[in-house]
Design a protein around this motif. Sequence first.
Motif, PDB file in Angstrom:
ATOM      1  N   MET A   1       0.745  -1.044   0.287  1.00 30.02           N
ATOM      2  CA  MET A   1      -0.214  -0.231  -0.188  1.00 30.02           C
ATOM      3  C   MET A   1       0.550   1.307   0.018  1.00 30.02           C
ATOM      4  O   MET A   1       0.155   2.329  -0.283  1.00 30.02           O
ATOM      5  CB  MET A   1      -0.421  -0.116   1.577  1.00 30.02           C
ATOM      6  N   ASP A   2       2.617   0.874   0.670  1.00 29.23           N
ATOM      7  CA  ASP A   2       3.407   2.088   0.806  1.00 29.23           C
ATOM      8  C   ASP A   2       3.134   3.097  -0.563  1.00 29.23           C
ATOM      9  O   ASP A   2       2.773   4.091  -1.334  1.00 29.23           O
ATOM     10  CB  ASP A   2       4.126   2.119   1.198  1.00 29.23           C
ATOM     11  N   ARG A   3       3.382   1.811  -1.584  1.00 27.30           N
ATOM     12  CA  ARG A   3       3.869   2.520  -3.089  1.00 27.30           C
ATOM     13  C   ARG A   3       2.444   3.223  -3.910  1.00 27.30           C
ATOM     14  O   ARG A   3       2.089   3.926  -3.973  1.00 27.30           O
ATOM     15  CB  ARG A   3       3.676   1.012  -4.153  1.00 27.30           C
ATOM     16  N   VAL A   4       1.153   3.021  -3.381  1.00 26.58           N
ATOM     17  CA  VAL A   4      -0.147   3.160  -3.809  1.00 26.58           C
ATOM     18  C   VAL A   4      -0.331   4.372  -3.686  1.00 26.58           C
ATOM     19  O   VAL A   4      -0.258   5.236  -4.067  1.00 26.58           O
ATOM     20  CB  VAL A   4      -1.430   2.390  -3.525  1.00 26.58           C
ATOM     21  N   PHE A   5      -0.030   4.680  -1.863  1.00 35.17           N
ATOM     22  CA  PHE A   5       0.324   6.107  -1.684  1.00 35.17           C
ATOM     23  C   PHE A   5       1.380   7.131  -2.070  1.00 35.17           C
ATOM     24  O   PHE A   5       1.059   8.055  -2.140  1.00 35.17           O
ATOM     25  CB  PHE A   5       0.353   6.491  -0.098  1.00 35.17           C
ATOM     26  N   GLN A   6       1.869   6.739  -1.827  1.00 33.38           N
ATOM     27  CA  GLN A   6       3.274   6.797  -2.635  1.00 33.38           C
ATOM     28  C   GLN A   6       3.038   8.191  -4.265  1.00 33.38           C
ATOM     29  O   GLN A   6       3.169   9.023  -4.549  1.00 33.38           O
ATOM     30  CB  GLN A   6       4.449   7.014  -2.853  1.00 33.38           C
ATOM     31  N   LEU A   7       2.322   6.989  -5.752  1.00 31.26           N
ATOM     32  CA  LEU A   7       1.900   7.161  -6.059  1.00 31.26           C
ATOM     33  C   LEU A   7       1.039   8.208  -6.161  1.00 31.26           C
ATOM     34  O   LEU A   7       0.396   9.353  -7.162  1.00 31.26           O
ATOM     35  CB  LEU A   7       1.350   5.884  -7.328  1.00 31.26           C
ATOM     36  N   ALA A   8      -0.145   8.459  -5.573  1.00 36.17           N
ATOM     37  CA  ALA A   8      -1.125   9.452  -5.211  1.00 36.17           C
ATOM     38  C   ALA A   8      -0.912  10.757  -4.514  1.00 36.17           C
ATOM     39  O   ALA A   8      -1.567  11.236  -5.224  1.00 36.17           O
ATOM     40  CB  ALA A   8      -2.395   8.280  -3.994  1.00 36.17           C
ATOM     41  N   ALA A   9       0.362  10.672  -4.203  1.00 36.11           N
ATOM     42  CA  ALA A   9       1.221  11.691  -3.233  1.00 36.11           C
ATOM     43  C   ALA A   9       2.188  12.827  -3.956  1.00 36.11           C
ATOM     44  O   ALA A   9       1.909  13.603  -4.543  1.00 36.11           O
ATOM     45  CB  ALA A   9       1.991  11.604  -2.528  1.00 36.11           C
ATOM     46  N   GLU A  10       2.350  11.664  -5.501  1.00 42.73           N
ATOM     47  CA  GLU A  10       2.924  12.342  -7.053  1.00 42.73           C
ATOM     48  C   GLU A  10       1.722  13.571  -7.713  1.00 42.73           C
ATOM     49  O   GLU A  10       2.292  14.361  -8.601  1.00 42.73           O
ATOM     50  CB  GLU A  10       2.947  11.994  -7.662  1.00 42.73           C
ATOM     51  N   ARG A  11       0.638  13.311  -7.426  1.00 44.42           N
ATOM     52  CA  ARG A  11      -0.263  13.995  -8.462  1.00 44.42           C
ATOM     53  C   ARG A  11      -1.858  14.938  -7.770  1.00 44.42           C
ATOM     54  O   ARG A  11      -1.670  13.377  -7.072  1.00 44.42           O
ATOM     55  CB  ARG A  11      -0.463  13.880  -9.779  1.00 44.42           C
ATOM     56  N   PRO A  12      -2.169  16.195  -8.419  1.00 43.57           N
ATOM     57  CA  PRO A  12      -3.223  16.391  -7.740  1.00 43.57           C
ATOM     58  C   PRO A  12      -4.408  15.069  -7.541  1.00 43.57           C
ATOM     59  O   PRO A  12      -5.122  15.554  -6.882  1.00 43.57           O
ATOM     60  CB  PRO A  12      -3.245  17.325  -8.219  1.00 43.57           C
ATOM     61  N   VAL A  13      -4.435  14.693  -8.721  1.00 41.88           N
ATOM     62  CA  VAL A  13      -5.843  14.041  -8.709  1.00 41.88           C
ATOM     63  C   VAL A  13      -5.371  12.842  -9.247  1.00 41.88           C
ATOM     64  O   VAL A  13      -4.704  12.569 -10.371  1.00 41.88           O
ATOM     65  CB  VAL A  13      -6.757  14.443  -9.747  1.00 41.88           C
ATOM     66  N   VAL A  14      -5.331  11.386  -9.120  1.00 39.78           N
ATOM     67  CA  VAL A  14      -4.778   9.965  -8.784  1.00 39.78           C
ATOM     68  C   VAL A  14      -6.214   8.973  -9.197  1.00 39.78           C
ATOM     69  O   VAL A  14      -6.993   9.168  -8.215  1.00 39.78           O
ATOM     70  CB  VAL A  14      -3.547   9.362  -8.131  1.00 39.78           C
ATOM     71  N   VAL A  15      -6.500   8.952 -10.134  1.00 41.56           N
ATOM     72  CA  VAL A  15      -7.156   7.410 -10.400  1.00 41.56           C
ATOM     73  C   VAL A  15      -6.578   6.033 -10.713  1.00 41.56           C
ATOM     74  O   VAL A  15      -5.900   6.228 -11.450  1.00 41.56           O
ATOM     75  CB  VAL A  15      -8.398   7.896 -11.081  1.00 41.56           C
ATOM     76  N   ILE A  52      -1.189  -3.388  -6.619  1.00 40.44           N
ATOM     77  CA  ILE A  52      -1.771  -2.683  -7.039  1.00 40.44           C
ATOM     78  C   ILE A  52      -3.557  -3.350  -5.930  1.00 40.44           C
ATOM     79  O   ILE A  52      -4.110  -2.119  -5.131  1.00 40.44           O
ATOM     80  CB  ILE A  52      -1.604  -1.724  -7.760  1.00 40.44           C
ATOM     81  N   GLU A  53      -3.911  -3.361  -7.407  1.00 41.71           N
ATOM     82  CA  GLU A  53      -5.470  -3.965  -7.287  1.00 41.71           C
ATOM     83  C   GLU A  53      -5.532  -4.685  -6.108  1.00 41.71           C
ATOM     84  O   GLU A  53      -6.791  -3.970  -4.863  1.00 41.71           O
ATOM     85  CB  GLU A  53      -5.700  -4.803  -8.129  1.00 41.71           C
ATOM     86  N   GLN A  54      -5.289  -5.607  -5.184  1.00 41.33           N
ATOM     87  CA  GLN A  54      -4.891  -6.147  -3.882  1.00 41.33           C
ATOM     88  C   GLN A  54      -5.006  -5.613  -3.006  1.00 41.33           C
ATOM     89  O   GLN A  54      -5.750  -5.533  -1.799  1.00 41.33           O
ATOM     90  CB  GLN A  54      -4.222  -7.740  -3.734  1.00 41.33           C
ATOM     91  N   ALA A  55      -3.959  -4.312  -3.137  1.00 38.25           N
ATOM     92  CA  ALA A  55      -3.843  -4.029  -1.608  1.00 38.25           C
ATOM     93  C   ALA A  55      -4.537  -2.793  -2.110  1.00 38.25           C
ATOM     94  O   ALA A  55      -5.613  -2.552  -0.626  1.00 38.25           O
ATOM     95  CB  ALA A  55      -2.574  -2.639  -2.020  1.00 38.25           C
TER      96      ALA A  55
END
Length: 110
Positions: A1-15, A52-55
Amino acid sequence: MDRVFQLAAERPVVVFSKSTCCMCHTINTLFFDFGVNPTVYELDHIPGGREIEQALAREIEHALARHGAANDFPVVFIGGNLVGGANEIMTLHLNGSLSGMLKRAGALWL
């Protein structure tokens, strides 16, 4: 889940999305209509997408199920924060608070 939050923090809107999901397409189109260019990760097309989907499924189950949210895709982060899926985004849009969230995240400048 760390990777997910890292990706989510890189841009204003992440889908986090799936290419075959009609609600994913709908939410992405809504953002584009707002003039927002979300970063979209098609989990069925990227390396490590299944993990990522599982996390995300585990995180949604814990974080969103408490609020009665569905455990489905898309999964949307705004300003690095997990907002939810299609139901949550549409609710925010219909009650008029989505544009404010997008502005605060730096995704919308109007």
